[in-house]
Design a protein around this motif. Structure first.
Motif, PDB file in Angstrom:
ATOM      1  N   VAL A 116      44.079  41.254  39.344  1.00  0.00           N
ATOM      2  CA  VAL A 116      42.960  41.745  39.153  1.00  0.00           C
ATOM      3  C   VAL A 116      42.099  41.416  40.254  1.00  0.00           C
ATOM      4  O   VAL A 116      40.877  41.814  40.417  1.00  0.00           O
ATOM      5  N   GLY A 117      42.902  40.455  41.098  1.00  0.00           N
ATOM      6  CA  GLY A 117      42.036  40.051  42.548  1.00  0.00           C
ATOM      7  C   GLY A 117      42.691  40.254  43.452  1.00  0.00           C
ATOM      8  O   GLY A 117      42.615  39.538  44.484  1.00  0.00           O
ATOM      9  N   ILE A 118      43.344  41.306  43.879  1.00  0.00           N
ATOM     10  CA  ILE A 118      43.876  41.497  45.247  1.00  0.00           C
ATOM     11  C   ILE A 118      42.934  41.926  46.200  1.00  0.00           C
ATOM     12  O   ILE A 118      42.223  42.474  46.015  1.00  0.00           O
ATOM     13  N   PRO A 119      43.147  40.865  47.224  1.00  0.00           N
ATOM     14  CA  PRO A 119      42.183  41.094  48.233  1.00  0.00           C
ATOM     15  C   PRO A 119      42.052  42.449  48.928  1.00  0.00           C
ATOM     16  O   PRO A 119      43.294  43.571  49.049  1.00  0.00           O
ATOM     17  N   GLU A 120      40.961  42.635  49.584  1.00  0.00           N
ATOM     18  CA  GLU A 120      40.860  44.210  50.282  1.00  0.00           C
ATOM     19  C   GLU A 120      41.885  44.446  51.206  1.00  0.00           C
ATOM     20  O   GLU A 120      42.516  45.503  51.470  1.00  0.00           O
ATOM     21  N   ILE A 121      42.299  43.196  52.099  1.00  0.00           N
ATOM     22  CA  ILE A 121      42.886  43.257  53.280  1.00  0.00           C
ATOM     23  C   ILE A 121      44.464  43.781  52.720  1.00  0.00           C
ATOM     24  O   ILE A 121      45.442  44.424  53.401  1.00  0.00           O
ATOM     25  N   LEU A 122      44.821  43.334  51.383  1.00  0.00           N
ATOM     26  CA  LEU A 122      46.221  43.886  50.871  1.00  0.00           C
ATOM     27  C   LEU A 122      46.140  45.199  50.067  1.00  0.00           C
ATOM     28  O   LEU A 122      46.800  45.402  49.543  1.00  0.00           O
ATOM     29  N   GLY A 123      44.974  45.811  50.430  1.00  0.00           N
ATOM     30  CA  GLY A 123      44.919  47.156  49.645  1.00  0.00           C
ATOM     31  C   GLY A 123      44.372  47.068  48.304  1.00  0.00           C
ATOM     32  O   GLY A 123      44.401  48.023  47.648  1.00  0.00           O
ATOM     33  N   GLY A 124      44.070  46.002  47.894  1.00  0.00           N
ATOM     34  CA  GLY A 124      43.385  45.897  46.750  1.00  0.00           C
ATOM     35  C   GLY A 124      42.116  46.194  46.579  1.00  0.00           C
ATOM     36  O   GLY A 124      41.340  46.051  47.730  1.00  0.00           O
ATOM     37  N   GLY A 125      41.319  45.987  45.593  1.00  0.00           N
ATOM     38  CA  GLY A 125      39.726  46.154  45.807  1.00  0.00           C
ATOM     39  C   GLY A 125      38.896  44.783  45.192  1.00  0.00           C
ATOM     40  O   GLY A 125      37.910  44.840  45.472  1.00  0.00           O
ATOM     41  N   ASN A 126      39.695  43.877  45.079  1.00  0.00           N
ATOM     42  CA  ASN A 126      39.295  42.607  45.056  1.00  0.00           C
ATOM     43  C   ASN A 126      38.101  42.480  43.680  1.00  0.00           C
ATOM     44  O   ASN A 126      37.022  42.086  43.813  1.00  0.00           O
ATOM     45  N   GLY A 127      38.732  43.225  42.814  1.00  0.00           N
ATOM     46  CA  GLY A 127      37.790  43.593  41.450  1.00  0.00           C
ATOM     47  C   GLY A 127      37.215  42.125  41.034  1.00  0.00           C
ATOM     48  O   GLY A 127      36.188  42.206  40.537  1.00  0.00           O
ATOM     49  N   PHE A 128      37.982  41.041  40.914  1.00  0.00           N
ATOM     50  CA  PHE A 128      37.667  39.706  40.330  1.00  0.00           C
ATOM     51  C   PHE A 128      36.228  39.624  40.718  1.00  0.00           C
ATOM     52  O   PHE A 128      35.299  39.141  40.332  1.00  0.00           O
ATOM     53  N   HIS A 129      36.330  39.396  42.214  1.00  0.00           N
ATOM     54  CA  HIS A 129      35.146  39.112  42.920  1.00  0.00           C
ATOM     55  C   HIS A 129      34.060  39.826  42.639  1.00  0.00           C
ATOM     56  O   HIS A 129      32.754  39.322  42.480  1.00  0.00           O
ATOM     57  N   HIS A 130      34.216  41.141  42.652  1.00  0.00           N
ATOM     58  CA  HIS A 130      33.029  42.044  42.646  1.00  0.00           C
ATOM     59  C   HIS A 130      32.390  41.977  41.197  1.00  0.00           C
ATOM     60  O   HIS A 130      31.237  42.295  40.810  1.00  0.00           O
TER      61      HIS A 130
END
Lengths: 655, 100
Positions: A490-504
């Protein structure tokens, strides 16, 4: 803009359902069959979880584009509790994005642990008492996370402390366990006192205890960086160090392992001990106004992380290793919130709840199989006998060590990156966290290797008893195992292609993200290369730790002993936990005991308090003895007295 | 005509004699008589004023006192006799049993 509040009446049942369970079980538990007692308890928590899920879906549906909608919350007010002068406190619950995460984690993990407990505690003679306490704990914990003001939160805060005490000392026939419970309670009380003072100070300065109003008014009322804001935050943090086992009040948590293992998993790993982190994130606006306090939080967190990790390196009790690991991981969370990475702190709280609960439950499964033995030196080779426990335990260990793509990797990496890159961060903090990450990987794999690999070192009797645990216990392990693997996605950082959804998801509630508080230092933009390097480094250190453990405990098992013999002083120091308990005993506990015994008891209580009471009694008796002389039985003496009185009376008229 | 002062002086003297007797004598019977003396001293004072003021009121009071004294003597003597029969003494110093 004010956050949107939506009335949602069934919110109260999240909290009331476990309370109802606790009441029913404590009243009827003695007569109900065991299976039913456990089922009621688990169902009560399950209801909380599903209502929480419904509320979560409803909350998600509210999200619009405006800030007010993003920070929206569901609210449910039960009744007005207090109204004294300017203080009015409602028993009210608020379900916003932060409490949504907490409710789902708390209720979800609790439900699994309840189910597991039905297997683990099946043969205990106080089965129903256990479940009554456990349900009561979940009730208080949910009050804590759902409270919409600081006073109701404090009720939950104290309540979980009480349940923790009751459950640590669950087997109170053993004086040592009863003592551990007392220790936890007293140390917690010290922190709670700070928390209470903090709440009073908040009310005194802001005139409200409601979290939304605090967040709304604080930036206007409190001077950023002012001593008042700093004092409030430090007092609150004192409360957090007590509940969340940070330096200097962490000493109770390792001893708290005296309780049943599922309790350690639930209270002393997954939920209650994270209350301090939650509280700081809940009041993040205040903390952002007090950079000095945040710096203290970060430094204490980092120090605790590495300090506890170093103790964990040499412990031999399977639960003690996990206990110090918990203290260390909580240090990470405080490091995160201390550098302003609130969402990373909560993210790690969540993933930690999954994998640490799993580790404890796995260790419980091992202890169950080992007929109650907890010393890892007597284990070994359990892999074949308990495959489910082994594999789930391994997943959780990989998660805590920070190996991608397991849950812990994302959250821990986020914290380390923020410790390095955020405006309040510092490379020194990062370095400490980095070193602690290596240690974590090492001691966790030491645990795995000693417990599950190599030759079985148990005696024959224990060996013949070895068995995989029943389904009631292994199914929760598997569920948590899955969560430990996927929980980080749920919190893959943007740099690794995730959306960092947890942070948002959490950002609208965070003062430094939604613009409620201007953070003075400019946000520095780091090149991607730096971030990639950091990620590579933290994976590398974890792998190095694992490799180190493999060398020490599989390849050359004689090595640790040699090292311990080469530096006996250092080994003794760490093995005995830096003698902190002894130091506290000499410098704090004994002086207080002596003061209590000699000054407060012998002098003040026995002398002053009892003295005043006895003086009253004896002076009245003395007076009576004097007065009694007048009544001597000689009628003529009375007559003389009478005469004198008459003469005096006449005299006064004539005068 | 006897002056008011003389009558009052006599009354006072009688009263003081009664007081002294009551305080100093140990025999309950004598003490009892002293009480009577005091009552009669008071009566005398009453009557002296009655004559001086030509009023009937003090005389009424005196009548009451006499009736009261008669009743008191009846009860008092009965008690003294009963005590004597039981204890064989009427010395006031020996009668201290009601002390706490």
């Amino acid at each position: 803009m004010e956050p949107l509040a939506v009335q949602y009446d069934i919110l109260r049942w999240i909290v009331l359902s476990p309370l109802l369970g606790a009441v029913v079980i404590s009243l009827l538990g003695r007569t109900l069959p065991r299976k039913l007692t456990g089922t009621i308890a688990s169902a009560a928590v399950g209801v909380s979880f599903f209502i929480g899920l419904a509320a979560f879906i409803k909350l998600k549906g509210l999200a619009g584009h405006g800030h007010g909608e993003q920070a929206a919350f569901l609210s449910d007010t039960l009744y007005r509790w207090l109204a004294v002068g300017g203080l009015s406190v409602d028993v009210a619950f608020a379900f916003d994005r932060l409490s949504a995460v907490m409710v789902l984690v708390v209720a979800g993990v609790s439900a699994l642990i309840h189910i597991y407990s039905m297997g683990y505690m099946a043969h205990d003679k106080s089965y129903w008492r256990y479940f009554a306490y456990l349900n009561l704990f979940v009730f208080f914990m949910l009050v804590l996370v759902l409270a919409d003001n600081a006073v109701v939160m404090f009720v939950g805060w104290e309540g979980v402390g009480l349940c923790s005490y009751l459950l640590i000392g669950f087997w109170f026939e053993d004086p040592e366990k009863a003592y551990a419970g007392k220790k936890a309670f007293i140390v917690n009380r010290i922190g709670d006192f700070g928390f209470l003072l903090g709440i009073i100070l908040i009310f005194w300065t802001l005139g409200t205890v409601n979290f939304n109003e605090i967040a709304g008014q604080a930036p206007a009322v409190l001077v950023a960086g002012g001593s008042l804001a700093t004092l409030i935050c430090l007092l609150l943090f004192l409360g957090a160090t007590g509940k969340s086992a940070q330096i200097p009040l962490y000493v109770w948590l390792p001893d708290a392992m005296a309780g049943p293992t599922p309790v350690s998993a639930l209270i002393h790993a997954a939920t209650m001990v994270t209350a301090g982190v939650y509280m700081i994130v809940r009041l993040n606006v205040l903390y952002l106004l007090a950079p000095a306090a945040m710096c203290v939080v970060a430094v204490v967190g980092a120090a605790t992380a590495i300090y506890a990790a170093s103790i964990g390196l040499v412990q031999n009790d399977i639960k003690k290793v996990l206990a110090y690991s918990t203290v260390s991981q909580l240090g990470y969370m405080f490091l995160a919130v201390g550098v302003g990475a609130f969402s990373a702190g909560i993210f790690h709280l969540m993933t930690h709840a999954f994998f640490k609960a799993l580790l404890f439950l796995g260790s419980g499964s091992v202890i169950h199989a080992m007929s109650g033995k907890q010393d890892i030196r007597e284990m070994g080779g359990l892999k074949k006998k308990m495959p489910v426990t082994y594999w789930t335990f391994l997943f959780a260990t990989l998660a805590i060590a920070g190996i991608p793509p397991f849950a812990g990797f994302f959250s821990k990496d986020e914290i380390l990156w923020k410790a390095f890159s955020s405006p309040q961060g510092h490379w020194g903090l990062w370095l400490i966290g980095f070193a602690a990450a290596g240690m974590t990987a090492f001691y966790m794999f030491r645990l795995v290797f000693l417990t599950f690999h190599g030759q079985c070192r148990a005696d024959e009797k224990t060996k013949s008893h070895l068995h995989e645990s029943p389904y009631l216990m292994t199914v929760p392990l598997m569920v948590l195992g899955v969560l430990s693997v996927i929980g980080g996605f749920v919190g893959i950082p943007e740099i690794l292609g995730g959306g960092n959804g947890f942070h948002h998801w959490l950002a609208p509630l965070l003062g430094n993200e939604n613009g409620a508080v201007q953070v003075s230092a400019g946000v520095q933009h780091w090149p991607h290369a730096v971030e990639y390097t950091m990620i590579a480094l933290s994976v590398a250190v974890a792998v190095a730790g694992i490799f180190g453990a493999w060398v020490f405990y599989i390849k050359q098992p004689e090595k640790p002993k040699q090292l311990a013999e080469r530096w006996p002083l250092l080994h003794q120091l760490v093995y005995n936990k830096y003698y902190i308990d002894e130091i506290y005993n000499v410098f704090i506990v004994q002086p207080i005991k002596l003061t209590s015994t000699f000054l407060l008891w012998k002098i003040f209580d026995a002398g002053v308090i009892d003295g005043v009471v006895n003086l009253t009694g004896s002076s009245v008796r003395g007076l009576g003895r004097v007065a009694a002389r007048l009544q001597n039985g000689y009628a003529q003496a009375y007559a003389v007295t009478f005469l004198i009185g008459v003469l005096l009376l006449i005299g006064s008229f004539v005068w | 005509m006897i002056a008011l002062q003389s009558l009052l002086t006599l009354s006072a003297v009688l009263f003081v004699i009664g007081v002294c007797g009551f305080i100093t004598r140990r025999n309950v019977l004598i003490m009892f008589m002293s009480v009577e003396l005091m009552l009669n001293a008071a009566n005398l004072a009453m009557l002296a004023f009655a004559r001086h003021n030509a009023s009937m009121d003090p005389q009424v009071v005196a009548m009451f006192v006499m009736a009261l004294a008669a009743a008191e003597v009846a009860v008092g003597l009965a008690i003294i006799v009963a005590v004597f029969r039981r204890r064989g003494t009427v010395n006031i110093d020996d009668l201290r049993n009601l002390k706490w």
